[in-house]
Design a protein around this motif. Sequence first.
Motif, PDB file in Angstrom:
ATOM      1  N   PHE A 110      -2.552  -9.325  -4.392  1.00 43.21           N
ATOM      2  CA  PHE A 110      -1.925  -8.203  -3.676  1.00 43.21           C
ATOM      3  C   PHE A 110      -3.008  -7.309  -3.078  1.00 43.21           C
ATOM      4  CE2 PHE A 110      -0.609  -3.763  -3.634  1.00 43.21           C
ATOM      5  CZ  PHE A 110       0.459  -3.834  -2.752  1.00 43.21           C
ATOM      6  N   CYS A 111      -4.018  -6.987  -3.862  1.00 43.51           N
ATOM      7  CA  CYS A 111      -5.102  -6.123  -3.375  1.00 43.51           C
ATOM      8  C   CYS A 111      -5.816  -6.763  -2.188  1.00 43.51           C
ATOM      9  CB  CYS A 111      -6.086  -5.825  -4.495  1.00 43.51           C
ATOM     10  SG  CYS A 111      -5.374  -4.834  -5.818  1.00 43.51           S
ATOM     11  N   HIS A 112      -6.012  -8.078  -2.223  1.00 40.71           N
ATOM     12  CA  HIS A 112      -6.654  -8.773  -1.106  1.00 40.71           C
ATOM     13  C   HIS A 112      -5.778  -8.733   0.138  1.00 40.71           C
ATOM     14  CE1 HIS A 112     -10.310 -10.337  -2.890  1.00 40.71           C
ATOM     15  NE2 HIS A 112      -9.612 -10.607  -3.990  1.00 40.71           N
ATOM     16  N   ARG A 113      -4.457  -8.814  -0.004  1.00 41.62           N
ATOM     17  CA  ARG A 113      -3.553  -8.743   1.149  1.00 41.62           C
ATOM     18  C   ARG A 113      -3.630  -7.368   1.810  1.00 41.62           C
ATOM     19  NH1 ARG A 113       2.050  -9.976  -0.818  1.00 41.62           N
ATOM     20  NH2 ARG A 113       2.577  -9.813   1.378  1.00 41.62           N
ATOM     21  N   VAL A 114      -3.650  -6.315   0.995  1.00 41.72           N
ATOM     22  CA  VAL A 114      -3.768  -4.957   1.544  1.00 41.72           C
ATOM     23  C   VAL A 114      -5.150  -4.780   2.178  1.00 41.72           C
ATOM     24  CG1 VAL A 114      -3.787  -2.488   1.004  1.00 41.72           C
ATOM     25  CG2 VAL A 114      -2.060  -3.985  -0.039  1.00 41.72           C
ATOM     26  N   THR A 115      -6.187  -5.260   1.527  1.00 44.91           N
ATOM     27  CA  THR A 115      -7.541  -5.160   2.068  1.00 44.91           C
ATOM     28  C   THR A 115      -7.653  -5.892   3.396  1.00 44.91           C
ATOM     29  OG1 THR A 115      -8.490  -4.932  -0.139  1.00 44.91           O
ATOM     30  CG2 THR A 115      -9.980  -5.672   1.604  1.00 44.91           C
ATOM     31  N   ALA A 116      -7.063  -7.073   3.496  1.00 48.13           N
ATOM     32  CA  ALA A 116      -7.096  -7.828   4.753  1.00 48.13           C
ATOM     33  C   ALA A 116      -6.410  -7.042   5.862  1.00 48.13           C
ATOM     34  CB  ALA A 116      -6.435  -9.193   4.567  1.00 48.13           C
ATOM     35  N   ALA A 117      -5.276  -6.422   5.552  1.00 52.26           N
ATOM     36  CA  ALA A 117      -4.574  -5.612   6.556  1.00 52.26           C
ATOM     37  C   ALA A 117      -5.448  -4.441   7.007  1.00 52.26           C
ATOM     38  CB  ALA A 117      -3.244  -5.104   5.996  1.00 52.26           C
ATOM     39  N   LEU A 118      -6.097  -3.772   6.067  1.00 46.38           N
ATOM     40  CA  LEU A 118      -6.967  -2.643   6.421  1.00 46.38           C
ATOM     41  C   LEU A 118      -8.105  -3.106   7.326  1.00 46.38           C
ATOM     42  CD1 LEU A 118      -7.169  -0.798   2.989  1.00 46.38           C
ATOM     43  CD2 LEU A 118      -5.818  -0.138   4.990  1.00 46.38           C
ATOM     44  N   ASN A 119      -8.652  -4.278   7.064  1.00 46.74           N
ATOM     45  CA  ASN A 119      -9.752  -4.796   7.863  1.00 46.74           C
ATOM     46  C   ASN A 119      -9.302  -5.296   9.228  1.00 46.74           C
ATOM     47  OD1 ASN A 119     -12.512  -4.781   6.465  1.00 46.74           O
ATOM     48  ND2 ASN A 119     -11.049  -5.234   4.840  1.00 46.74           N
ATOM     49  N   LYS A 120      -7.987  -5.449   9.438  1.00 46.88           N
ATOM     50  CA  LYS A 120      -7.441  -5.789  10.749  1.00 46.88           C
ATOM     51  C   LYS A 120      -7.005  -4.535  11.506  1.00 46.88           C
ATOM     52  CE  LYS A 120      -5.708 -10.433   9.855  1.00 46.88           C
ATOM     53  NZ  LYS A 120      -4.472 -11.264   9.859  1.00 46.88           N
TER      54      LYS A 120
ATOM     55  N   PRO B  22      11.874  -7.745  18.412  1.00 45.57           N
ATOM     56  CA  PRO B  22      12.111  -8.182  17.036  1.00 45.57           C
ATOM     57  C   PRO B  22      11.419  -9.502  16.683  1.00 45.57           C
ATOM     58  CG  PRO B  22      14.169  -7.472  18.048  1.00 45.57           C
ATOM     59  CD  PRO B  22      13.138  -7.512  19.126  1.00 45.57           C
ATOM     60  N   GLU B  23      10.987 -10.251  17.682  1.00 45.35           N
ATOM     61  CA  GLU B  23      10.324 -11.538  17.427  1.00 45.35           C
ATOM     62  C   GLU B  23       8.851 -11.390  17.053  1.00 45.35           C
ATOM     63  OE1 GLU B  23      12.174 -11.004  20.355  1.00 45.35           O
ATOM     64  OE2 GLU B  23      13.945 -11.895  19.423  1.00 45.35           O
ATOM     65  N   ILE B  24       8.320 -10.184  17.151  1.00 42.49           N
ATOM     66  CA  ILE B  24       6.897  -9.956  16.835  1.00 42.49           C
ATOM     67  C   ILE B  24       6.632 -10.338  15.382  1.00 42.49           C
ATOM     68  CG2 ILE B  24       5.177  -8.135  16.431  1.00 42.49           C
ATOM     69  CD1 ILE B  24       6.140  -6.784  18.939  1.00 42.49           C
ATOM     70  N   ARG B  25       5.576 -11.099  15.177  1.00 48.20           N
ATOM     71  CA  ARG B  25       5.143 -11.446  13.825  1.00 48.20           C
ATOM     72  C   ARG B  25       4.092 -10.424  13.418  1.00 48.20           C
ATOM     73  NH1 ARG B  25       6.489 -16.477  11.837  1.00 48.20           N
ATOM     74  NH2 ARG B  25       4.587 -16.382  10.594  1.00 48.20           N
ATOM     75  N   LEU B  26       4.513  -9.475  12.591  1.00 50.91           N
ATOM     76  CA  LEU B  26       3.654  -8.337  12.270  1.00 50.91           C
ATOM     77  C   LEU B  26       2.343  -8.749  11.625  1.00 50.91           C
ATOM     78  CD1 LEU B  26       6.443  -5.973  10.939  1.00 50.91           C
ATOM     79  CD2 LEU B  26       5.311  -5.894  13.161  1.00 50.91           C
ATOM     80  N   GLY B  27       2.359  -9.783  10.806  1.00 54.58           N
ATOM     81  CA  GLY B  27       1.142 -10.222  10.132  1.00 54.58           C
ATOM     82  C   GLY B  27       0.068 -10.756  11.065  1.00 54.58           C
ATOM     83  N   GLU B  28       0.434 -11.045  12.316  1.00 51.73           N
ATOM     84  CA  GLU B  28      -0.552 -11.561  13.269  1.00 51.73           C
ATOM     85  C   GLU B  28      -1.372 -10.447  13.908  1.00 51.73           C
ATOM     86  OE1 GLU B  28       1.562 -14.072  15.990  1.00 51.73           O
ATOM     87  OE2 GLU B  28       1.986 -15.563  14.435  1.00 51.73           O
ATOM     88  N   TYR B  29      -0.997  -9.203  13.680  1.00 47.78           N
ATOM     89  CA  TYR B  29      -1.728  -8.084  14.284  1.00 47.78           C
ATOM     90  C   TYR B  29      -2.755  -7.514  13.343  1.00 47.78           C
ATOM     91  CZ  TYR B  29       1.238  -7.994  18.359  1.00 47.78           C
ATOM     92  OH  TYR B  29       1.871  -8.312  19.524  1.00 47.78           O
TER      93      TYR B  29
END
Length: 68
Positions: free
Chosen positions: A15-25, A61-68
Amino acid sequence: MKLYRFITGPDDSQFCHRVTAALNKGWQLHGTPAYTFNAATGTLHCGQAVMKEVEGVDYTPEIRLGEY
């Protein structure tokens, strides 16, 4: 456009790595983390809201949020 995600999962390093990856994007923390305890499994789950401003893109609505 403003994007919003709520990342959830067991309170572990993944979980921490997922949040960290988002912060780094370029995502920014939004609010405080949320926690809940699953008594059936004995697992603590957490969630963290993140937001990101993206210029030059219109929301659909089709935007894949994780790709940003």
